[in-house]
Design an enzyme around this catalytic site. Structure first.
Site, PDB file in Angstrom:
ATOM      1  N   GLY A 194      -1.312  -0.260  -2.562  1.00 40.60           N
ATOM      2  CA  GLY A 194      -1.211  -0.679  -3.960  1.00 40.60           C
ATOM      3  C   GLY A 194       0.031  -0.127  -4.616  1.00 40.60           C
ATOM      4  O   GLY A 194       0.698   0.762  -4.075  1.00 40.60           O
ATOM      5  N   TYR A 222      -1.395   3.517  -0.094  1.00 44.98           N
ATOM      6  CA  TYR A 222      -1.970   4.119  -1.296  1.00 44.98           C
ATOM      7  C   TYR A 222      -3.371   4.655  -1.003  1.00 44.98           C
ATOM      8  O   TYR A 222      -3.772   5.698  -1.524  1.00 44.98           O
ATOM      9  CB  TYR A 222      -2.029   3.078  -2.422  1.00 44.98           C
ATOM     10  CG  TYR A 222      -2.574   3.601  -3.728  1.00 44.98           C
ATOM     11  CD1 TYR A 222      -1.803   4.427  -4.542  1.00 44.98           C
ATOM     12  CD2 TYR A 222      -3.856   3.273  -4.156  1.00 44.98           C
ATOM     13  CE1 TYR A 222      -2.300   4.916  -5.752  1.00 44.98           C
ATOM     14  CE2 TYR A 222      -4.366   3.747  -5.352  1.00 44.98           C
ATOM     15  CZ  TYR A 222      -3.577   4.571  -6.148  1.00 44.98           C
ATOM     16  OH  TYR A 222      -4.080   5.052  -7.335  1.00 44.98           O
TER      17      TYR A 222
END
Length: 523
Positions: A61, A89
């Site tokens: 992300g 992420y």
């Protein structure tokens, strides 16, 4: 509106979405490996109640874990005691909740990198990682990374730049990857994912798109019963296979397909669609509303406005027809899983690139229950069902075509003459691709009419006509796309034929831009 279709399988792997462009690709890869996977919002406060998950994947992300407002890992992930795979992420989230040290912008890596595994102290649950080569190429796309693992994780691999690329929790079955195993550029990514789902999660291999037809037929009969389905069709793969499947499940009298000709279709498309549906045994009504759409689009050049006008006008036409009918209980749609996920706008990092008008697009006042047999499927899975239904290959393997049609391939205002010009050019391009066995070498191909005129010479006369751009891309699902590597000699022949035969075009160019940074369509 209610959604009547249940998911095809009620167990598998949960994928928590944190806004990565690759989230759907993870889902596809797992299904290709034979395990059903489903995406949910990464900030969801509880897992799906009616879904038995054997493991969890945290996607990548755009957020930075340490920044205010960044998405966090829900508490239920940790308390579930299920195996977790954190990607990019997701790995940083795992480190963050375990006291690890993160850094931002210090060691950015984008593209291919060399991973060196260090498996001397691998935890017992992850010993299958030793099946992988010690050195391999992986695909990186990160600005942040894990600087220190707080002693709770074993570092199992680094890139040549020293970045922690693989780590495993010493006690929990948690593995973190700084790279993207779902991307084909990660040469052993599929093997790594298989190790996670089979050896660590011990998830059953429960997914085969080719075997989904009987299950889909049963679920349609269960959900619709003695009701009647009204369905909009475009002639594209998704709505065609859905209409045939619904008809096969319920019978000719219980399914009524509506084809709205908005005047922005490919050459002879309306006639072709009617002939194909008659041959496939589907009850179809065709409505020619091209003049109404042209009038609504007059003077409009902005691409987003064009999309919204067409979507709104389509709903008006469909609603008007629906109100003239009686007895319908369900509204059929060929909605795919990527449409559902993209339109949901998961998380703060989700960006609207283009508006979609095919998900829940028709108003509540129709009082019809939505029937979306492909709501949990990808396009290649729909094609597998189409082949099982006996739909001809030429129809099942058609390139994707946008709902707004040629409106988003004519840059600027829409005029009937521009539509005619583009239809002719596009037909030449597609026919030549088929004749020279290049149609299936690309995922999507089409022509675009540009609002650019240039000087040319035909015979002894000077011309001043429009430019046509040809576009062909390679892709697996349209989330990313490469440039179609068509032979230059082929492109020259196509260009020559377009300029000779299509009055209004005197120059042809070829688009060599990938997605990203571009989109596949020009508008």
């Amino acid at each position: 509106m209610q959604h009547s279709m249940q998911r095809p399988v009620n167990e598998g792997i949960l994928i928590l979405d944190y806004g990565s462009q690759y989230t759907l690709l993870i889902t596809r890869r797992l299904r290709e490996l034979g395990v059903y996977a489903e995406v949910i919002d990464g900030t969801r406060s509880a897992p799906l109640e009616d879904f038995h998950y054997h493991g969890i994947i945290l996607s990548g992300g755009p957020d930075t874990v340490t920044e205010e407002g960044a998405r966090t890992m829900p508490a239920w992930v940790k308390s579930s005691n299920k195996p977790v795979l954190g990607i990019c992420y997701g790995m940083q989230l795992m480190a963050g909740v375990s006291g690890g040290k993160l850094r931002s912008g210090t060691q950015r890596e984008y593209g291919r990198a060399q991973l060196k595994l260090e498996l001397d102290h691998v935890p017992s649950y992850a010993t299958s990682l030793k099946k992988l080569p010690a050195v391999q190429t992986v695909w990186m796309s990160h600005g942040d990374d894990v600087e220190g693992s707080s002693g709770i994780f074993e570092v199992l691999g680094r890139t040549e730049d020293g970045v922690v690329a693989v780590m495993a929790h010493k006690e929990r079955p948690w593995i973190g990857l700084q790279f993207h195993p779902e991307v084909q550029h990660s040469e052993h990514g599929a093997e790594l994912l298989k190790i996670f789902i089979s050896d660590i999660c011990k998830a059953p291999l429960n997914w085969d798109a080719g075997c989904m037809m009987e299950s889909s037929l049963a679920k349609i009969r269960e959900n619709v019963g003695n009701g009647k389905v009204l369905m909009a069709v475009s002639g594209g793969v998704d709505s065609t296979v859905a209409a045939v499947l619904l008809t096969r499940a319920l019978g000719f009298e219980q399914v009524h397909a509506i084809f709205v000709d908005h005047g922005l279709l490919r050459k002879d498309e309306a006639k072709w669609v009617q002939n194909e549906f008659a041959r496939l045994g589907v009850h179809l009504t065709a409505l020619d509303r091209s003049q109404e759409f042209y009038a609504a689009l007059k003077g409009v050049s902005d691409p987003e406005q064009k999309r919204k006008i067409i979507g709104r006008k389509f709903i008006e036409v469909f609603e008007s027809f629906a109100k003239s009918q009686t007895g319908f209980t369900h509204l059929g749609q060929g909605t795919l899983y990527p449409d559902v996920i993209e339109s949901a706008g998961h998380g703060s990092g989700a960006k609207v690139i283009k508006s979609h008008h095919n998900v829940g697009g028709l108003p509540e006042k129709l009082h019809l229950e939505l029937c979306e047999p492909f709501r949990y499927l990808f396009k290649d899975e729909v094609r597998a069902i189409g082949r099982q239904l006996g739909i001809p290959e030429q129809l099942v393997d058609r390139h994707p075509f946008p709902g707004p049609g040629l409106a988003v391939r004519i840059l600027g205002e829409i005029e009937p003459e521009s539509v005619r010009i583009l239809q002719e050019a596009d037909a030449i391009f597609i026919n030549r691709l088929r004749e020279e066995n290049l149609y299936h070498a690309v995922w999507q191909a089409f022509a675009v009419l540009l609002p650019v005129k240039s000087v040319g010479v035909m015979g002894d006369n000077r011309t001043y006509q429009k430019t046509c751009a040809l576009r062909a891309v390679t892709a697996s699902d349209g989330m990313t796309a490469g440039v179609g590597d068509l032979p230059i000699s082929f492109l020259v022949r196509v260009s020559d034929e377009i300029v000779r035969k299509v009055n209004g075009i005197n120059r042809v160019v070829y688009d060599v831009t990938t997605k990203p940074p571009a989109t596949i369509e020009w508008e």
